[in-house]
Design an enzyme around this catalytic site. Structure first.
Site, PDB file in Angstrom:
ATOM      1  N   LYS A 109       0.828  -1.199   0.000  1.00 41.97           N
ATOM      2  CA  LYS A 109       0.000   0.000   0.000  1.00 41.97           C
ATOM      3  C   LYS A 109       0.867   1.256   0.000  1.00 41.97           C
ATOM      4  CE  LYS A 109      -3.680  -0.110   2.558  1.00 41.97           C
ATOM      5  NZ  LYS A 109      -4.585  -0.070   3.745  1.00 41.97           N
ATOM      6  N   THR A 149     -11.391   0.337  12.841  1.00 39.20           N
ATOM      7  CA  THR A 149     -11.950  -0.261  14.063  1.00 39.20           C
ATOM      8  C   THR A 149     -13.093  -1.178  13.654  1.00 39.20           C
ATOM      9  OG1 THR A 149     -13.343   1.706  14.358  1.00 39.20           O
ATOM     10  CG2 THR A 149     -11.290   1.616  15.612  1.00 39.20           C
ATOM     11  N   THR A 193     -13.229   5.854  14.573  1.00 39.68           N
ATOM     12  CA  THR A 193     -14.462   5.702  15.333  1.00 39.68           C
ATOM     13  C   THR A 193     -14.241   4.653  16.418  1.00 39.68           C
ATOM     14  OG1 THR A 193     -15.748   6.215  13.357  1.00 39.68           O
ATOM     15  CG2 THR A 193     -16.917   5.168  15.180  1.00 39.68           C
ATOM     16  N   GLU A 240     -14.011  11.757  12.421  1.00 39.34           N
ATOM     17  CA  GLU A 240     -14.218  12.177  11.032  1.00 39.34           C
ATOM     18  C   GLU A 240     -15.644  11.833  10.602  1.00 39.34           C
ATOM     19  OE1 GLU A 240     -14.706   9.966   8.360  1.00 39.34           O
ATOM     20  OE2 GLU A 240     -14.701   8.224   9.683  1.00 39.34           O
ATOM     21  N   THR A 287     -16.394  11.982   6.992  1.00 36.19           N
ATOM     22  CA  THR A 287     -16.352  11.921   5.532  1.00 36.19           C
ATOM     23  C   THR A 287     -17.048  10.662   5.023  1.00 36.19           C
ATOM     24  OG1 THR A 287     -14.140  10.938   5.707  1.00 36.19           O
ATOM     25  CG2 THR A 287     -14.265  13.296   5.265  1.00 36.19           C
ATOM     26  N   ARG A 288     -17.855  10.816   3.989  1.00 35.60           N
ATOM     27  CA  ARG A 288     -18.550   9.687   3.377  1.00 35.60           C
ATOM     28  C   ARG A 288     -17.764   9.187   2.178  1.00 35.60           C
ATOM     29  NH1 ARG A 288     -23.918  11.627   1.235  1.00 35.60           N
ATOM     30  NH2 ARG A 288     -22.756  13.575   0.946  1.00 35.60           N
ATOM     31  N   GLY A 327     -35.301   1.625  -0.070  1.00 42.85           N
ATOM     32  CA  GLY A 327     -34.594   0.773  -1.010  1.00 42.85           C
ATOM     33  C   GLY A 327     -34.066  -0.481  -0.359  1.00 42.85           C
ATOM     34  N   CYS A 341     -19.030   1.248   7.764  1.00 37.12           N
ATOM     35  CA  CYS A 341     -19.256   2.160   8.892  1.00 37.12           C
ATOM     36  C   CYS A 341     -20.589   1.938   9.592  1.00 37.12           C
ATOM     37  CB  CYS A 341     -19.154   3.612   8.412  1.00 37.12           C
ATOM     38  SG  CYS A 341     -17.480   4.117   7.965  1.00 37.12           S
ATOM     39  N   ARG A 384     -17.715  -3.998   1.304  1.00 36.74           N
ATOM     40  CA  ARG A 384     -17.919  -4.459   2.677  1.00 36.74           C
ATOM     41  C   ARG A 384     -19.401  -4.418   3.036  1.00 36.74           C
ATOM     42  NH1 ARG A 384     -13.859  -0.687   5.936  1.00 36.74           N
ATOM     43  NH2 ARG A 384     -14.612   0.752   4.319  1.00 36.74           N
TER      44      ARG A 384
END
EC number: 1.1.1.22
Length: 439
Positions: free
Chosen positions: A37, A88, A124, A154, A156-157, A259, A266, A336
């Site tokens: 990575k 996490t 988180t 954080e 952020t999506r 839906g 998350c 995921r």
């Protein structure tokens, strides 16, 4: 003071933070224990799909403001501020969050620090974790007065990570000193100057903000999906119902799209971790309702399979089913806990011949579920299909021409599990259209 910043953990969260902080003008060092990575990021390549991120990363790597390493020694020597951005995940066989990666980062980093430093938790974590880690930092630090912890969750999506880092709805600073608050305000000054609200609070409140927010969003999604079940039973239209509810500013329209339900890395694990932590604190009954929120969400997947079966006359064997979407939501390659891939797998187990296409997630899906067929295009996936399932709301799928697609399928039947295709256009092209909770 011009701070040098390190980012420990370079997944979705860490890579985005590293690139965006470099874009704000800071010298940034990203750190990860995965050499492959680190090598990819050092070449300006992001090992996952996130809109806008790779050009930003490459630009800042080429400028020299952003580097990557596998060395904690280098991190400790380089940084004035260290952001913890490791994962996490949910513990195997439990609801609780696994904080071992956060703890490992603290254990490796703190003993190496030899200058004043602020460690900022972004991950988180269950409420109470930061306080425990602060105590551990005091034990590990060569000079405890020089190393301090703050917690800044954080929000952020995935799919909007760069945009939401640069223009967040709010910043939350969980601190124990004016010094820590001052440093955070200085680092995020360019963002704060754009009018972003700042909430300064204690550790526990900062930790709760993230899990409470995600649990609320999950509850809102599951609520409208229960309304979809009622609409199916009564002939009402859940989309119009959601529009009417959304005009009430106490409710709002966002996250009221019925839906297939939520997935990803998350919301599901944060919801379950929140329940587990409540149990540990002796207030389990306060969050009992979240078990039903989770159950409703999982029930949506079976509901789609059941409706698909109805459209096929409950004859699965020999039927070809095209699945449009594998990622848990559009604008990401993340699979995921993907509802789309879960549904594809269930239908495959019923004996149907399933062909999956996703603009970005095919390869990730193939590694997890290799027994499915993966197509290179929508047309390839739908060729000869007796039923088309729209499971991930990519823009590419919203813009499909149903008349053209109708030329390659065996039967013009579509199940719109995201309720975002134009129903009238598809019906006008000769398709049997079925939404969830729609007449």
């Amino acid at each position: 003071m011009t701070y040098r910043i390190t980012v420990i953990g370079t997944g979705y969260l860490g890579a985005t933070h590293a690139a965006c902080l470099a874009e704000l003008g800071y010298e940034v060092l990203g750190m990860d224990v995965d050499p492959a990575k680190v090598a990819a990021l050092s070449e300006g390549r992001v090992p996952f799909f996130e809109p806008e991120l790779e050009p930003l990363l490459r630009k800042n790597v080429e400028s020299g403001r952003l580097r990557f390493t596998t060395s904690y020694d280098e991190v400790a020597e380089f940084g004035d501020v260290h952001l913890i951005c490791v994962g996490t995940p949910q513990r195997d066989g439990e609801y609780a969050a696994d904080t071992s990666y956060v703890e490992a980062a603290i254990e490796e980093l703190v003993p190496r620090i030899r200058k004043p430093a602020l460690i900022v938790g972004e991950s988180t974590v269950p409420v109470g974790t930061a306080s425990r880690l602060a105590d551990r930092i005091a034990e590990l630090a060569a000079d405890p007065s020089q190393v301090e912890l703050a917690w800044s969750p954080e929000f952020t999506r995935e799919g909007f990570a760069v945009e939401e880092f640069m223009r967040p709805a709010r910043l939350v600073f969980g601190v124990r000193s004016e010094r820590a608050e001052k440093i955070l305000r200085e680092i995020f000054a360019p963002i704060i100057e754009r009018g972003t609200p700042v909430v300064v609070c204690d550790y526990a409140t900062a930790e709760l903000v993230k899990t409470a927010a995600n649990s609320f969003l999950a509850t809102k999604i599951s609520y409208i999906n229960t309304m979809a079940e009622l609409c199916d039973a009564t002939g009402a239209d859940v989309t119009l119902l959601a529009d009417a509810l959304g005009y009430d500013d106490r409710i709002g329209r966002k996250f009221l799209d019925a839906g297939l339900g939520y997935g990803g890395g998350c919301l599901p694990k944060d919801l379950r971790g929140f329940m587990a932590r409540a149990g540990e604190l002796g207030v389990e009954e306060a969050l009992t309702f979240l078990r039903e929120v989770d159950a409703i969400n999982m029930r949506r997947r079976q509901r789609v399979v059941d409706v698909a079966g109805e459209l096929l006359g409950n004859q699965w064997i020999g039927k070809r089913v095209a699945v449009l979407g594998a990622a848990f939501k559009p604008n990401t390659d993340d699979i995921r806990d993907s509802p789309a891939l879960n549904v594809a797998g269930r239908i495959h187990l019923h004996g149907a011949l399933v062909s999956v296409y996703d603009p970005k997630a095919n390869e990730n899906a193939r590694r997890v579920f290799p027994t499915l067929r993966y197509a290179d295009s929508v047309m390839d996936a739908c060729r000869g299909a007796h039923l088309v399932l729209h499971l991930t709301a990519w823009q590419e799928f919203r813009e499909l021409d149903p008349a053209v697609l109708g030329e390659v399928v065996a039967e013009r039947q579509v199940l719109d599990a995201q309720n975002c295709l134009d129903r009238d256009t598809w019906r006008a092209a000769g398709w049997t259209y079925r939404g969830l909770g729609r007449r």
